[in-house]
Design a protein around this motif. Structure first.
Motif, PDB file in Angstrom:
ATOM      1  N   PRO A   1     -30.128  17.436 -29.838  1.00 21.72           N
ATOM      2  CA  PRO A   1     -29.614  16.294 -30.589  1.00 21.72           C
ATOM      3  C   PRO A   1     -29.879  16.349 -32.083  1.00 21.72           C
ATOM      4  CG  PRO A   1     -30.597  15.567 -28.543  1.00 21.72           C
ATOM      5  CD  PRO A   1     -30.898  17.026 -28.662  1.00 21.72           C
ATOM      6  N   ASN A   2     -30.998  16.918 -32.489  1.00 14.06           N
ATOM      7  CA  ASN A   2     -31.292  16.936 -33.921  1.00 14.06           C
ATOM      8  C   ASN A   2     -30.774  18.207 -34.594  1.00 14.06           C
ATOM      9  OD1 ASN A   2     -33.078  18.808 -32.973  1.00 14.06           O
ATOM     10  ND2 ASN A   2     -34.935  17.725 -33.641  1.00 14.06           N
ATOM     11  N   ASN A   3     -30.012  19.004 -33.835  1.00  8.83           N
ATOM     12  CA  ASN A   3     -29.449  20.225 -34.384  1.00  8.83           C
ATOM     13  C   ASN A   3     -28.439  19.879 -35.467  1.00  8.83           C
ATOM     14  OD1 ASN A   3     -27.863  22.645 -34.747  1.00  8.83           O
ATOM     15  ND2 ASN A   3     -28.673  23.383 -32.794  1.00  8.83           N
ATOM     16  N   SER A   4     -28.583  20.485 -36.628  1.00 10.48           N
ATOM     17  CA  SER A   4     -27.698  20.178 -37.751  1.00 10.48           C
ATOM     18  C   SER A   4     -26.251  20.521 -37.433  1.00 10.48           C
ATOM     19  CB  SER A   4     -28.149  20.930 -39.006  1.00 10.48           C
ATOM     20  OG  SER A   4     -28.094  22.333 -38.793  1.00 10.48           O
ATOM     21  N   LYS A   5     -26.031  21.500 -36.517  1.00  7.96           N
ATOM     22  CA  LYS A   5     -24.662  21.853 -36.147  1.00  7.96           C
ATOM     23  C   LYS A   5     -23.978  20.701 -35.426  1.00  7.96           C
ATOM     24  CE  LYS A   5     -25.353  26.864 -35.818  1.00  7.96           C
ATOM     25  NZ  LYS A   5     -25.280  28.044 -34.924  1.00  7.96           N
ATOM     26  N   LEU A   6     -24.739  19.974 -34.623  1.00  7.88           N
ATOM     27  CA  LEU A   6     -24.170  18.838 -33.904  1.00  7.88           C
ATOM     28  C   LEU A   6     -23.778  17.729 -34.872  1.00  7.88           C
ATOM     29  CD1 LEU A   6     -23.514  17.998 -31.022  1.00  7.88           C
ATOM     30  CD2 LEU A   6     -25.760  16.955 -30.876  1.00  7.88           C
ATOM     31  N   VAL A   7     -24.643  17.472 -35.847  1.00 11.74           N
ATOM     32  CA  VAL A   7     -24.326  16.484 -36.882  1.00 11.74           C
ATOM     33  C   VAL A   7     -23.100  16.934 -37.658  1.00 11.74           C
ATOM     34  CG1 VAL A   7     -25.134  15.356 -38.988  1.00 11.74           C
ATOM     35  CG2 VAL A   7     -26.718  15.725 -37.084  1.00 11.74           C
TER      36      VAL A   7
END
Length: 683
Positions: free
Chosen positions: A57-63
């Motif tokens: 969830p905190n993966n920058s790719k997901l953001v």
């Protein structure tokens, strides 16, 4: 710049849902450069592949993916990923919470929008902008939380520097009047509604209604725009059941008009031989501006025989901005429409052009601040008596509300909310009515419908006339804007005789009912430690006049200047070569009297000054008379003479500027030196 303002694309549908403009149907996919019109359901499903949910969830790719969807206005997809990210509270940030709320807001999911906006408000209040407050307030309304919504709109107005009771302000008394009014309509959901979006009805050929729908039975079933996974819009026609006003058995309107993209919001000439409608800007493919936005254009078609000619776009269209929602006047001489063209006041404004005899059009004219606000005005409908339109900039119950404005040779009169149950806490729009029968249709995405947007029939009820003449208002603190309960509000007649008095309620509101129409009243408001406020009000028969009362604290007049305590009123001015108290001066001296009455131990001294015109000795004499005139006035208002230590004139000895006779000065500059000052000796 805000995406929904930049694009304005598909204003006729997507724009109506809390800025729901369909940039997504018109831009290039940022990752693979596939034109959106070629994206299929299968491609869309791949975006929602389960592997997305397995990313940290905190993966920058997901953001980055969520932001990518958000920036392309794929709000449904963006919201889904923001939910995954924010399932871990350690990921909370102002930007993510705001975008999560916005993604739902733009899709009219006010329950989910409220969830994230509420966290944003509680955790990041100091960072919120006026737009954040506006959307939060509308999300609150959409969930029936009207009391808090009113408070948020007052804060929004304060941030925006708005005066109350102007277009765009959310005046509490106006809002309460709408909420508490009796229902004036009987409404019914019509048969033709589908699980998709059905809206924008328009009368056609006396016994029919043409409307827009994303119900799609064509080969383009997989051709969906990303906003909410619905097919593109086409025009349909249905016959009106004369007895029930129901609409049944809809068929597609015309193959010459319907295309593989969006068509909606149609209007017809008085003879039903000419039509105007809204469509995407496209040739062989969708045309985009430099930002990748496909705008809307108004098209015209003429009926020849049983069918319509190939549509032609109007000359005031543009590849750089949108035009849509056409509406012809009953005589066919005026064409109203919605646009975000240069000269717009808000996100979308209503404009009008003259339809000339040679088929040309005048230059578009903005209807101005009487109708348009800095938010959205759209879906105009004009009769020979009134303009009807939808807006979220005027005071309403939810997202878009329906409003009406009568007009005469002097222009449009006051904009009024048409009331419940046409208006709800959701989006209510595309209202049309027969002034003769007071029957018509509108669209709404309220709870209890068959699909996303439904068309409703309505009949305006005859409500027993009673004396509804009233004066209502809200008492607030001038500086903070906070509501002020338990303020004493007194109603005086034109002879200043007290008629009624009440205390303001917990939300600062008050109302005086059963008053005479076309009569002048005065509202006098008092509260301990505040200045008395007087407001003159002229009533209109069977209408509620709205008054905003703002009280200022008495102690705010006590200031320290250069180490000296003073009572700081506005300047006490005197006419040239005179010492009598002017009317404007008496109002300022009355404030001083109020403060001295509140602080019975206060002792002051008065210093009066003149300008440099005239002889020095005479000026000293004149200023002394002015000081003593001020003293005498204060004493006449009940202040003990012993509490005024001295009243002395200093002539031109203490000028505030360089107007000492050595330079040329205007009358206004000289007048600045004709003043009285009130110095506190003791408290």
């Amino acid at each position: 710049m805000k995406k929904f303002i930049i694009s304005f694309a598909l204003l006729f549908y997507c724009g109506l849902h809390a800025q729901k403009s369909d940039n997504t149907s018109t831009t290039l996919a940022q990752n693979n450069h596939v034109p959106i019109e070629e994206v299929t359901v299968e491609m869309l499903n791949s975006i929602r592949d389960e592997k997305i949910k397995k990313e940290t969830p905190n993966n920058s790719k997901l953001v980055q993916k969520a932001d990518n969807f958000f920036n392309k206005m794929w709000y449904a997809e963006a919201a889904e990923i923001y939910e995954i990210i924010l399932s871990d509270e350690s990921n909370y940030s102002f930007d993510l919470l705001k975008k999560a709320g916005d993604a739902y807001y733009y899709n009219t999911n006010m329950e989910k929008a409220y969830k994230w906006y509420d966290i944003l408000y509680n955790d990041y209040k100091s960072s919120m902008t006026a737009d954040n407050y506006f959307r939060y307030a509308h999300a609150l309304k959409g969930n029936g939380r009207y009391s808090k919504a009113k408070r948020l709109m007052r804060l929004y107005n304060k941030i925006e520097g708005k005066e109350e009771n102007i277009a765009g302000s959310d005046n509490s008394a106006v809002f309460d009047k709408i909420v508490n009014a009796k229902d004036r309509f009987e409404i019914k959901n019509v048969t033709i509604n589908s699980k998709y979006s059905d809206f924008s009805p328009m009368f056609y050929d006396q016994d029919k209604v043409v409307f827009a729908s994303s119900l799609d039975s064509s080969v383009f079933v997989t051709r969906k725009y990303k906003w909410n996974d619905q097919p593109f819009l086409d025009l349909y026609v249905s016959k009106i059941n004369e007895e029930s006003a129901d609409l049944k058995n809809a068929i597609k309107f015309s193959k010459k008009i319907n295309s593989k993209y969006h068509e909606a919001s149609v209007t017809f000439s008085p003879d039903n031989e000419t039509m105007y409608f809204t469509r995407n800007n496209y040739g062989k493919k969708l045309k985009r501006d430099k930002n990748g936005v496909n705008h809307l254009k108004i098209y015209k078609s003429v009926k020849i025989g049983a069918d319509w000619t190939e549509p032609k776009e109007l000359p005031f269209n543009s590849d750089s901005y949108s035009t849509g929602h056409p509406a012809l006047s009953p005589d066919g001489k005026l064409l109203y429409f919605v646009s975000d063209m240069p000269g717009s006041m808000g996100a979308s404004d209503i404009f009008v052009v003259d339809v000339l005899e040679d088929g040309a059009y005048s230059t578009p004219r903005n209807l101005g601040p009487e109708i348009n606000t800095e938010k959205r005005e759209m879906f105009p409908f004009i009769t020979d008596k009134k303009l009807y339109f939808s807006s979220d900039g005027h005071v309403g119950l939810g997202g878009l509300d329906v409003f009406e404005a009568t007009f005469d040779v002097d222009g449009f009169q006051e904009v009024k909310n048409v009331g419940k149950p046409v208006n709800s806490n959701k989006d209510d729009f595309s209202y049309i009515v027969s002034e003769k029968s007071q029957k018509g249709y509108f669209a709404s995405n309220r709870a209890g419908g068959k699909g996303d947007d439904d068309i409703y029939s309505f009949e305006r009820l005859t409500v027993e006339e009673v004396n509804n003449t009233a004066i209502a208002g809200v008492v607030t603190e001038l500086v903070t804007g906070d509501v002020m309960p338990k303020a004493l509000v007194v109603l005086l007649d034109e002879n200043n005789i007290k008629l009624k008095e009440i205390e303001s309620a917990d939300d600062g509101s008050f109302v005086f009912e059963d008053l005479e129409g076309d009569k002048k009243y005065t509202i006098k408001t008092n509260r301990k430690e505040y200045f008395e406020e007087l407001k003159e009000v002229m009533t209109t028969l069977n209408d509620t006049e709205i008054v905003e009362v703002s009280l200022k604290k008495l102690k705010e007049l006590i200031v320290v200047e250069d180490g000296i305590r003073k009572l700081k009123t506005d300047m006490i001015y005197f006419n040239f070569d005179k010492s009598f108290i002017r009317e404007d001066a008496s109002k300022e001296l009355n404030k001083l009297v109020e403060v001295m009455s509140e602080y019975p131990e206060m002792v002051i001294k008065i210093e009066s000054h003149t300008d440099s015109r005239g002889a020095s000795d005479y000026n000293r004499y004149l200023s002394d008379k002015r000081a003593k005139s001020s003293r005498d006035y204060i004493i006449s208002q009940g202040i003990d003479a012993d509490r005024i230590e001295s009243a002395i004139g200093y002539g031109e000895d203490r000028l505030l500027n360089d107007c000492d006779g050595s330079v040329k000065c205007t009358r206004e500059k000289h007048e600045l030196n004709r003043r009285s000052e009130f110095i506190i000796v003791k408290m």
